[in-house]
Motif scaffolding. Structure first.
Motif, PDB file in Angstrom:
ATOM      1  N   ALA A 178       0.685  -1.238   0.026  1.00 15.71           N
ATOM      2  CA  ALA A 178       0.078  -0.045  -0.094  1.00 15.71           C
ATOM      3  C   ALA A 178       0.818   1.119   0.014  1.00 15.71           C
ATOM      4  O   ALA A 178       0.444   2.391  -0.675  1.00 15.71           O
ATOM      5  CB  ALA A 178      -0.856  -0.048   1.260  1.00 15.71           C
ATOM      6  N   SER A 179       2.057   1.115   0.687  1.00 21.31           N
ATOM      7  CA  SER A 179       2.712   2.432   0.669  1.00 21.31           C
ATOM      8  C   SER A 179       3.326   2.907  -0.690  1.00 21.31           C
ATOM      9  O   SER A 179       3.640   3.872  -0.954  1.00 21.31           O
ATOM     10  CB  SER A 179       4.379   2.053   1.556  1.00 21.31           C
ATOM     11  N   VAL A 180       3.792   1.761  -1.374  1.00 15.80           N
ATOM     12  CA  VAL A 180       3.829   1.935  -2.969  1.00 15.80           C
ATOM     13  C   VAL A 180       2.905   2.710  -3.757  1.00 15.80           C
ATOM     14  O   VAL A 180       3.243   3.832  -4.444  1.00 15.80           O
ATOM     15  CB  VAL A 180       4.448   0.760  -3.398  1.00 15.80           C
ATOM     16  N   TYR A 181       1.745   2.306  -3.642  1.00 18.03           N
ATOM     17  CA  TYR A 181       0.500   2.772  -4.186  1.00 18.03           C
ATOM     18  C   TYR A 181       0.501   4.415  -3.638  1.00 18.03           C
ATOM     19  O   TYR A 181       0.305   5.313  -4.484  1.00 18.03           O
ATOM     20  CB  TYR A 181      -0.838   2.146  -3.839  1.00 18.03           C
ATOM     21  N   GLY A 182       0.605   4.553  -2.297  1.00 23.64           N
ATOM     22  CA  GLY A 182       0.474   5.828  -1.688  1.00 23.64           C
ATOM     23  C   GLY A 182       1.618   6.992  -2.372  1.00 23.64           C
ATOM     24  O   GLY A 182       1.066   8.071  -2.850  1.00 23.64           O
TER      25      GLY A 182
END
Length: 108
Positions: free
Chosen positions: A22-26
């Protein structure tokens, strides 16, 4: 604003069936929002600076976890080699990217 974008990354991670954190998407969303000026840099600059300043502190739990498990890590030769190799690769890539960005900055 950063928290809202991180939340959107969590939602994307839940909805998109890919093995992407999720952090990469963010981070991708934040990049897109900044580049398209949906979010102004001034809205996140101060918080971003603060987060960069305390980044070292954020690694303390993972380092402590590695220290707690050091006997298991050191007893597994393949794991030990992987940790050393990946650390060296990350350091080398980080150095090369930093040098390239520094050179590009001086040219401008």
């Amino acid at each position: 604003v950063i928290l809202a974008v991180s939340f959107l990354g969590e939602i994307m991670s839940y909805l998109i069936p890919l093995p992407v954190p999720a952090s990469v998407y963010g981070m991708v969303l934040m990049f897109i929002f900044l580049k398209t000026k949906i979010i102004a840099l001034s809205q996140v600059k101060e918080t971003g600076k603060f987060l960069i300043e305390i980044m070292g502190l954020m690694f303390v739990p993972s380092v402590v976890g590695v220290m707690v498990c050091k006997d298991e890590i050191l007893s597994s030769i393949p794991l030990y080699i992987c940790v050393l190799a990946s650390t060296a690769i990350v350091m080398a890539v980080s150095a090369l990217v930093t040098q390239a960005l520094s050179k590009k900055g001086r040219e401008k």
